[in-house]
Design a protein around this motif. Sequence first.
Motif, mmCIF file in Angstrom:
data_model
loop_
_atom_site.group_PDB
_atom_site.id
_atom_site.type_symbol
_atom_site.label_atom_id
_atom_site.label_comp_id
_atom_site.label_asym_id
_atom_site.label_seq_id
_atom_site.Cartn_x
_atom_site.Cartn_y
_atom_site.Cartn_z
ATOM 1 N N GLY A 53 13.449 46.522 -36.519
ATOM 2 C CA GLY A 53 14.488 45.776 -37.337
ATOM 3 C C GLY A 53 15.878 45.494 -36.506
ATOM 4 N N ARG A 54 16.386 46.645 -35.827
ATOM 5 C CA ARG A 54 17.547 46.603 -35.175
ATOM 6 C C ARG A 54 17.501 45.753 -33.777
ATOM 7 N NH1 ARG A 54 17.543 51.540 -37.043
ATOM 8 N NH2 ARG A 54 16.878 52.586 -35.377
ATOM 9 N N ARG A 55 16.206 45.610 -33.428
ATOM 10 C CA ARG A 55 16.101 44.788 -32.145
ATOM 11 C C ARG A 55 15.989 43.414 -32.450
ATOM 12 N NH1 ARG A 55 11.386 47.428 -28.405
ATOM 13 N NH2 ARG A 55 12.112 45.811 -27.243
ATOM 14 N N ALA A 56 15.262 42.869 -33.636
ATOM 15 C CA ALA A 56 14.967 41.631 -34.122
ATOM 16 C C ALA A 56 15.304 41.590 -35.480
ATOM 17 C CB ALA A 56 13.698 41.525 -33.547
ATOM 18 N N PRO A 57 16.547 41.433 -35.846
ATOM 19 C CA PRO A 57 16.401 41.219 -37.431
ATOM 20 C C PRO A 57 15.879 40.209 -37.938
ATOM 21 C CG PRO A 57 18.543 41.147 -36.125
ATOM 22 C CD PRO A 57 17.687 41.230 -35.178
ATOM 23 N N LEU A 58 15.502 40.343 -39.271
ATOM 24 C CA LEU A 58 14.787 39.566 -40.013
ATOM 25 C C LEU A 58 15.069 38.270 -40.413
ATOM 26 C CD1 LEU A 58 11.532 39.400 -40.970
ATOM 27 C CD2 LEU A 58 12.467 40.431 -43.315
ATOM 28 N N ARG A 59 14.586 37.228 -40.336
ATOM 29 C CA ARG A 59 14.875 35.834 -40.909
ATOM 30 C C ARG A 59 13.767 35.088 -41.597
ATOM 31 N NH1 ARG A 59 17.448 31.072 -36.974
ATOM 32 N NH2 ARG A 59 17.759 29.550 -38.565
ATOM 33 N N ARG A 60 13.989 34.690 -42.548
ATOM 34 C CA ARG A 60 12.917 34.167 -43.552
ATOM 35 C C ARG A 60 12.767 32.801 -43.551
ATOM 36 N NH1 ARG A 60 10.410 38.273 -47.121
ATOM 37 N NH2 ARG A 60 11.554 40.173 -46.823
ATOM 38 N N GLN A 61 11.654 32.151 -43.576
ATOM 39 C CA GLN A 61 11.499 30.678 -43.645
ATOM 40 C C GLN A 61 10.342 30.188 -44.468
ATOM 41 O OE1 GLN A 61 13.400 28.048 -42.466
ATOM 42 N NE2 GLN A 61 11.726 26.742 -43.511
ATOM 43 N N ASP A 62 10.492 29.556 -45.517
ATOM 44 C CA ASP A 62 9.527 29.077 -46.309
ATOM 45 C C ASP A 62 8.930 28.000 -45.579
ATOM 46 O OD1 ASP A 62 8.437 26.917 -48.381
ATOM 47 O OD2 ASP A 62 8.740 28.787 -49.397
ATOM 48 N N LEU A 63 7.497 28.228 -45.726
ATOM 49 C CA LEU A 63 6.531 27.179 -44.753
ATOM 50 C C LEU A 63 6.807 25.888 -45.258
ATOM 51 C CD1 LEU A 63 4.204 27.031 -42.878
ATOM 52 C CD2 LEU A 63 2.630 27.310 -44.950
ATOM 53 N N PHE A 64 6.824 25.581 -46.564
ATOM 54 C CA PHE A 64 7.193 24.222 -46.914
ATOM 55 C C PHE A 64 8.751 23.957 -47.057
ATOM 56 C CE2 PHE A 64 3.046 25.664 -48.454
ATOM 57 C CZ PHE A 64 2.332 24.719 -47.833
ATOM 58 N N GLY A 65 9.583 24.656 -46.748
ATOM 59 C CA GLY A 65 11.092 24.284 -46.782
ATOM 60 C C GLY A 65 11.339 23.509 -45.665
ATOM 61 N N THR A 66 12.692 23.201 -45.665
ATOM 62 C CA THR A 66 13.064 22.359 -44.516
ATOM 63 C C THR A 66 13.563 23.259 -43.559
ATOM 64 O OG1 THR A 66 14.309 20.848 -46.168
ATOM 65 C CG2 THR A 66 15.152 21.001 -43.848
ATOM 66 N N TRP A 67 13.098 23.181 -42.104
ATOM 67 C CA TRP A 67 13.186 23.895 -41.200
ATOM 68 C C TRP A 67 14.602 23.679 -40.398
ATOM 69 C CZ3 TRP A 67 9.687 27.545 -38.942
ATOM 70 C CH2 TRP A 67 8.503 27.468 -39.667
ATOM 71 N N PRO A 68 15.303 24.697 -40.177
ATOM 72 C CA PRO A 68 16.553 24.520 -39.450
ATOM 73 C C PRO A 68 16.307 24.015 -37.962
ATOM 74 C CG PRO A 68 15.989 26.823 -39.603
ATOM 75 C CD PRO A 68 14.945 26.180 -40.342
ATOM 76 N N ASP A 69 17.309 23.394 -37.495
ATOM 77 C CA ASP A 69 17.361 22.917 -36.155
ATOM 78 C C ASP A 69 17.452 23.786 -35.020
ATOM 79 O OD1 ASP A 69 17.295 20.178 -37.375
ATOM 80 O OD2 ASP A 69 19.508 19.945 -37.355
ATOM 81 N N ASP A 70 17.937 25.108 -35.374
ATOM 82 C CA ASP A 70 18.022 25.960 -34.349
ATOM 83 C C ASP A 70 16.738 26.550 -33.878
ATOM 84 O OD1 ASP A 70 18.096 27.308 -36.876
ATOM 85 O OD2 ASP A 70 19.548 28.910 -36.083
ATOM 86 N N ILE A 71 15.594 26.501 -34.442
ATOM 87 C CA ILE A 71 14.376 27.105 -34.235
ATOM 88 C C ILE A 71 13.508 26.115 -33.440
ATOM 89 C CG2 ILE A 71 12.282 27.979 -35.072
ATOM 90 C CD1 ILE A 71 14.015 28.833 -37.242
ATOM 91 N N ALA A 72 12.855 26.474 -32.067
ATOM 92 C CA ALA A 72 11.942 25.761 -31.251
ATOM 93 C C ALA A 72 10.935 26.569 -31.280
ATOM 94 C CB ALA A 72 12.644 25.533 -29.961
ATOM 95 N N LEU A 73 9.639 26.079 -31.868
ATOM 96 C CA LEU A 73 8.349 26.654 -32.013
ATOM 97 C C LEU A 73 7.298 26.096 -30.960
ATOM 98 C CD1 LEU A 73 7.807 26.942 -35.799
ATOM 99 C CD2 LEU A 73 8.951 28.460 -34.213
ATOM 100 N N LYS A 74 6.498 27.021 -30.423
ATOM 101 C CA LYS A 74 5.492 26.408 -29.429
ATOM 102 C C LYS A 74 4.533 25.567 -30.221
ATOM 103 C CE LYS A 74 6.218 30.098 -26.053
ATOM 104 N NZ LYS A 74 5.578 31.373 -25.343
ATOM 105 N N GLY A 75 4.375 26.068 -31.455
ATOM 106 C CA GLY A 75 3.026 25.285 -32.103
ATOM 107 C C GLY A 75 3.328 25.444 -33.838
ATOM 108 N N GLN A 76 2.607 24.575 -34.452
ATOM 109 C CA GLN A 76 2.479 24.603 -35.800
ATOM 110 C C GLN A 76 2.333 26.004 -36.316
ATOM 111 O OE1 GLN A 76 0.446 21.604 -37.547
ATOM 112 N NE2 GLN A 76 1.821 21.422 -39.386
ATOM 113 N N VAL A 77 2.850 26.285 -37.702
ATOM 114 C CA VAL A 77 2.538 27.366 -38.344
ATOM 115 C C VAL A 77 1.469 27.068 -39.330
ATOM 116 C CG1 VAL A 77 3.244 29.404 -39.897
ATOM 117 C CG2 VAL A 77 4.751 28.397 -38.026
ATOM 118 N N HIS A 78 0.249 27.964 -39.473
ATOM 119 C CA HIS A 78 -0.785 27.462 -40.235
ATOM 120 C C HIS A 78 -1.095 28.319 -41.450
ATOM 121 C CE1 HIS A 78 -2.189 23.992 -37.607
ATOM 122 N NE2 HIS A 78 -1.833 24.703 -36.729
#
Length: 127
Positions: A53-78
């Motif tokens: 948790g100290r190395r990688a603090p948790l950030r939450r994202q609702d699957l159906f919410g608006t995704w922030p512009d500062d995230i670049a994913l390699k593929g869609q979340v299913h």
Amino acid sequence: MFGTLILLLPALVFGMRSAAADTELLMVEQTACEWCEAWNTEIGGVYARTEEGRRAPLRRQDLFGTWPDDIALKGQVHFTPTFILLRDGREVGRIEGYPGEHFFWPMLAQLLNRTSRDDATSKGDGS
């Protein structure tokens, strides 16, 4: 000499914080997800106090919410939950689903260690 050290101390402390802050664990979740609730019950309360948790603090994202512009994913979340390790906002690995706490911790540690080795190799620090 001590004056210089005192002046440099805040820069060293804040520098270390920013280096650690570039890694996050993004938890993609949704309402009424029983596996998300299981993770929240078994791990959510202690995650921030662990080494992971100290190395990688948790950030939450609702699957159906608006995704922030500062995230670049390699593929869609299913699936939810999906845990995506982000480095400077870019996906470097993921765990799809929640396999239970006995499997989650080793999988996350492996992901964190692999990406740390990849970083060291790309900087010329690895062998």
